[in-house]
Design an enzyme around this catalytic site. Structure first.
Site, PDB file in Angstrom:
ATOM      1  CB  SER A  10      12.497  -7.797 -21.558  1.00 36.09           C
ATOM      2  OG  SER A  10      12.070  -6.833 -23.135  1.00 36.09           O
ATOM      3  CB  THR A  11       9.485 -12.445 -23.204  1.00 36.87           C
ATOM      4  OG1 THR A  11       8.528 -11.460 -22.283  1.00 36.87           O
ATOM      5  CG2 THR A  11       9.916 -13.549 -22.567  1.00 36.87           C
TER       6      THR A  11
END
Length: 269
Positions: A10-11
């Site tokens: 995930s970012t």
């Protein structure tokens, strides 16, 4: 064994922990080389949260398809949390797709290989332990949130019926007269059991009461959670904007009990 590699990030994770896709790929390649497995391909889901079920991820769907068709004998990941959002998700995958199609799950960090009985047991234990840790974290956050709110301090989102006043450490919660009356009504109706969640949501929409998001429609989940901390929030002071206007000393102007009650506050100290 012919394995399909799967990597996800995930970012937020990448910014916080530096867990890059490249690092995951390198560890998977090293694992396959060490144990004599053939790495057919590495499938990636970038910028995808673990809260998204595997079947709803683009890369996740590719993994499931490869296992179902027998293109790969199993899937290998750096950690189990790359694949599964929670223990139930993991066990459903293992009991369903993996066992039904004879596919193995390999985890580099946890040293898991479900092609063996010991590996199957290790997977079950790891998933249960991970779920336990998540549940504990949620419980701690909930208790901390409730304790701080009881002190009138702002923590997390602003509860419906309340307003935050001030800045920084001086920021405090107050009851908001305009929306608190609706919160009190909602909690009263839910505790009486006269309305189901959906019936109450429809009733509020008919009354034109805006939801916490400002939309006309209310979410049943929002209504369900409202009674949980209502009693502790009831002890918060009403915001000053709802209190009777302070008159100059000596002014012959009294606020009646009925007016005070209509404003949603008591006229007595």
């Amino acid at each position: 064994m012919n394995l399909l590699g799967y990597v996800r990030v995930s970012t937020e994770e990448q910014a916080r922990d530096g867990i890059s896709l490249g690092q995951q790929v390198a560890r998977i390649e090293a694992y396959c080389a060490l144990h004599g497995h053939v790495l057919l391909q590495v499938v990636a889901d970038e910028g995808v949260s673990a809260s998204v079920a595997l079947a709803k991820r683009e890369g996740g769907r590719a993994v499931l398809q490869a296992l179902k068709t027998g293109t790969a004998d199993g899937v290998v990941v750096v950690r189990l949390d790359r694949l599964f959002r929670d223990a139930l998700d993991g066990l459903a995958f293992f009991r369903g797709t993996a066992e039904r199609h004879g596919a193995a799950v390999h985890s580099v960090s946890e040293l898991i290989d479900t092609s063996t009985p010991a590996g199957k047991l290790a997977l079950t234990i790891q998933l249960a332990a991970a779920q336990y840790e998540r549940d504990l974290a949620v419980l701690r956050a909930t208790e901390c949130n409730g304790s701080l709110r009881e002190q009138g301090r702002v923590y997390g989102g602003i509860p419906y019926g309340c307003v935050a006043v001030g800045k920084g450490d001086e920021r405090r919660l107050y009851r908001d007269a305009e929306t608190w009356k609706w919160r009190a009504l909602i909690v009263s109706e839910l505790r009486s059991g006269q309305f189901s969640l959906r019936e109450l949501a429809a009733h509020l929409a008919d009354l034109g009461v805006p939801s916490p998001t400002g939309k006309k429609q209310w979410s049943p989940n929002t209504l369900r959670e409202m009674p949980l901390h209502h009693d502790s929030l009831s002890d918060l002071p009403m915001h000053a904007s709802a209190l009777p206007e302070q008159r100059p000393h000596g002014a012959q102007c009294a606020v009646s009990d009925s007016a005070g009650n209509e404003a949603g506050v008591s006229t007595h100290a």
